[in-house]
Design a protein around this motif. Structure first.
Motif, PDB file in Angstrom:
ATOM      1  N   GLN A  88     -38.697  16.798 -34.533  1.00 24.61           N
ATOM      2  CA  GLN A  88     -39.466  17.997 -34.202  1.00 24.61           C
ATOM      3  C   GLN A  88     -40.387  17.582 -33.061  1.00 24.61           C
ATOM      4  O   GLN A  88     -41.155  16.637 -33.197  1.00 24.61           O
ATOM      5  N   VAL A  89     -40.293  18.263 -31.929  1.00 21.47           N
ATOM      6  CA  VAL A  89     -41.008  17.864 -30.718  1.00 21.47           C
ATOM      7  C   VAL A  89     -42.041  18.920 -30.347  1.00 21.47           C
ATOM      8  O   VAL A  89     -41.746  20.116 -30.345  1.00 21.47           O
ATOM      9  N   LYS A  90     -43.230  18.436 -30.025  1.00 21.55           N
ATOM     10  CA  LYS A  90     -44.275  19.317 -29.520  1.00 21.55           C
ATOM     11  C   LYS A  90     -44.881  18.646 -28.295  1.00 21.55           C
ATOM     12  O   LYS A  90     -45.399  17.530 -28.383  1.00 21.55           O
ATOM     13  N   LEU A  91     -44.768  19.322 -27.140  1.00 22.05           N
ATOM     14  CA  LEU A  91     -45.348  18.849 -25.892  1.00 22.05           C
ATOM     15  C   LEU A  91     -46.351  19.910 -25.458  1.00 22.05           C
ATOM     16  O   LEU A  91     -45.970  21.049 -25.168  1.00 22.05           O
ATOM     17  N   THR A  92     -47.640  19.534 -25.447  1.00 22.35           N
ATOM     18  CA  THR A  92     -48.712  20.494 -25.240  1.00 22.35           C
ATOM     19  C   THR A  92     -49.619  20.055 -24.104  1.00 22.35           C
ATOM     20  O   THR A  92     -49.906  18.864 -23.952  1.00 22.35           O
ATOM     21  N   VAL A  93     -50.089  21.035 -23.316  1.00 26.88           N
ATOM     22  CA  VAL A  93     -51.058  20.792 -22.248  1.00 26.88           C
ATOM     23  C   VAL A  93     -52.438  21.200 -22.769  1.00 26.88           C
ATOM     24  O   VAL A  93     -52.587  22.268 -23.379  1.00 26.88           O
ATOM     25  N   TYR A  94     -53.437  20.339 -22.508  1.00 27.46           N
ATOM     26  CA  TYR A  94     -54.822  20.589 -22.913  1.00 27.46           C
ATOM     27  C   TYR A  94     -55.741  20.518 -21.697  1.00 27.46           C
ATOM     28  O   TYR A  94     -55.459  19.779 -20.743  1.00 27.46           O
ATOM     29  N   ASP A  95     -56.868  21.233 -21.757  1.00 22.82           N
ATOM     30  CA  ASP A  95     -57.871  21.113 -20.702  1.00 22.82           C
ATOM     31  C   ASP A  95     -58.815  19.955 -21.040  1.00 22.82           C
ATOM     32  O   ASP A  95     -58.664  19.296 -22.073  1.00 22.82           O
ATOM     33  N   VAL A  96     -59.814  19.708 -20.175  1.00 20.97           N
ATOM     34  CA  VAL A  96     -60.708  18.567 -20.384  1.00 20.97           C
ATOM     35  C   VAL A  96     -61.604  18.735 -21.603  1.00 20.97           C
ATOM     36  O   VAL A  96     -62.186  17.760 -22.071  1.00 20.97           O
ATOM     37  N   LEU A  97     -61.726  19.947 -22.124  1.00 21.01           N
ATOM     38  CA  LEU A  97     -62.505  20.181 -23.341  1.00 21.01           C
ATOM     39  C   LEU A  97     -61.662  20.006 -24.599  1.00 21.01           C
ATOM     40  O   LEU A  97     -62.157  20.171 -25.715  1.00 21.01           O
ATOM     41  N   GLY A  98     -60.370  19.706 -24.427  1.00 15.29           N
ATOM     42  CA  GLY A  98     -59.479  19.517 -25.560  1.00 15.29           C
ATOM     43  C   GLY A  98     -58.891  20.804 -26.097  1.00 15.29           C
ATOM     44  O   GLY A  98     -58.261  20.805 -27.159  1.00 15.29           O
ATOM     45  N   GLN A  99     -59.085  21.903 -25.361  1.00 14.89           N
ATOM     46  CA  GLN A  99     -58.526  23.181 -25.799  1.00 14.89           C
ATOM     47  C   GLN A  99     -57.082  23.307 -25.319  1.00 14.89           C
ATOM     48  O   GLN A  99     -56.760  22.955 -24.184  1.00 14.89           O
ATOM     49  N   LYS A 100     -56.231  23.831 -26.205  1.00 13.46           N
ATOM     50  CA  LYS A 100     -54.814  23.998 -25.847  1.00 13.46           C
ATOM     51  C   LYS A 100     -54.682  25.018 -24.727  1.00 13.46           C
ATOM     52  O   LYS A 100     -55.232  26.107 -24.784  1.00 13.46           O
ATOM     53  N   VAL A 101     -53.924  24.637 -23.706  1.00 15.05           N
ATOM     54  CA  VAL A 101     -53.641  25.512 -22.569  1.00 15.05           C
ATOM     55  C   VAL A 101     -52.266  26.149 -22.726  1.00 15.05           C
ATOM     56  O   VAL A 101     -52.100  27.347 -22.533  1.00 15.05           O
ATOM     57  N   HIS A 102     -51.268  25.311 -23.090  1.00 17.18           N
ATOM     58  CA  HIS A 102     -49.897  25.820 -23.170  1.00 17.18           C
ATOM     59  C   HIS A 102     -49.017  24.848 -23.947  1.00 17.18           C
ATOM     60  O   HIS A 102     -49.091  23.640 -23.742  1.00 17.18           O
ATOM     61  N   ASP A 103     -48.186  25.381 -24.848  1.00 14.73           N
ATOM     62  CA  ASP A 103     -47.137  24.590 -25.495  1.00 14.73           C
ATOM     63  C   ASP A 103     -45.907  24.653 -24.606  1.00 14.73           C
ATOM     64  O   ASP A 103     -45.325  25.726 -24.422  1.00 14.73           O
ATOM     65  N   LEU A 104     -45.519  23.519 -24.035  1.00 12.92           N
ATOM     66  CA  LEU A 104     -44.333  23.476 -23.179  1.00 12.92           C
ATOM     67  C   LEU A 104     -43.056  23.354 -24.000  1.00 12.92           C
ATOM     68  O   LEU A 104     -42.018  23.893 -23.634  1.00 12.92           O
ATOM     69  N   VAL A 105     -43.134  22.622 -25.112  1.00 14.05           N
ATOM     70  CA  VAL A 105     -41.995  22.446 -26.025  1.00 14.05           C
ATOM     71  C   VAL A 105     -42.547  22.499 -27.444  1.00 14.05           C
ATOM     72  O   VAL A 105     -43.575  21.895 -27.728  1.00 14.05           O
ATOM     73  N   ASN A 106     -41.845  23.205 -28.313  1.00 15.10           N
ATOM     74  CA  ASN A 106     -42.193  23.217 -29.730  1.00 15.10           C
ATOM     75  C   ASN A 106     -40.924  23.556 -30.498  1.00 15.10           C
ATOM     76  O   ASN A 106     -40.707  24.701 -30.894  1.00 15.10           O
ATOM     77  N   LYS A 107     -40.063  22.543 -30.674  1.00 15.48           N
ATOM     78  CA  LYS A 107     -38.785  22.769 -31.343  1.00 15.48           C
ATOM     79  C   LYS A 107     -38.146  21.447 -31.750  1.00 15.48           C
ATOM     80  O   LYS A 107     -38.537  20.384 -31.286  1.00 15.48           O
TER      81      LYS A 107
END
Length: 146
Positions: A82-101
């Protein structure tokens, strides 16, 4: 090559010890293992490659870095996960899930276009991308420069 509309691709590929076929469509990698199908729509960049299956999990440095307007992130899976590739900002807030499968073992590439999960362009600055695959965890930083 520019294709408009939808095209269906079906495959039935026997496992080959240590190697796999990958279809790369507009920067997104799809492992062609076993039996499956994929509907492709409005693609402009398509390639097929035969590559080794990694023997360990890995997250590669994105390129280019700094980037504008997009960057490519590569990763390798030593086994199906199960893969999750996520982009976060400098505050650690999720910006975008690029992969979740769930994905089979193999090498993958994902292109991030600098947009958040709502399709809005994000501001210039430092961002982090994190890969979770099974027990593997890794994070790298990247710089969006406008």
């Amino acid at each position: 090559l520019r294709v408009s509309g939808s095209q269906r691709l079906d495959w039935d590929i026997d496992a080959d010890a240590g190697r796999q076929w990958d279809l790369v469509v507009n920067g997104q990698t799809h492992a062609l293992t076993g039996r499956g199908s994929l509907t492709l729509s409005d693609f402009s960049n398509l390639s097929l490659r035969y590559s080794p299956v990694p023997d360990k999990f890995a997250l590669a440095a994105n390129y280019p870095n700094p980037f504008n307007p997009s960057t490519t992130i590569g990763y390798g899976l030593a086994e199906a996960s199960q893969v999750k590739l996520t982009v976060y900002d400098v505050l650690g807030q999720k910006v975008h899930d690029l992969v979740n499968k769930q994905q089979p073992a193999g090498t993958y590439q994902v292109t991030w276009d600098g947009r958040n999960g709502h399709g809005q362009q994000v501001a210039s600055g430092m961002y982090f991308y994190a890969l979770q695959a099974g027990d593997f965890r890794s994070m790298h930083k990247m710089l969006l420069s406008k």
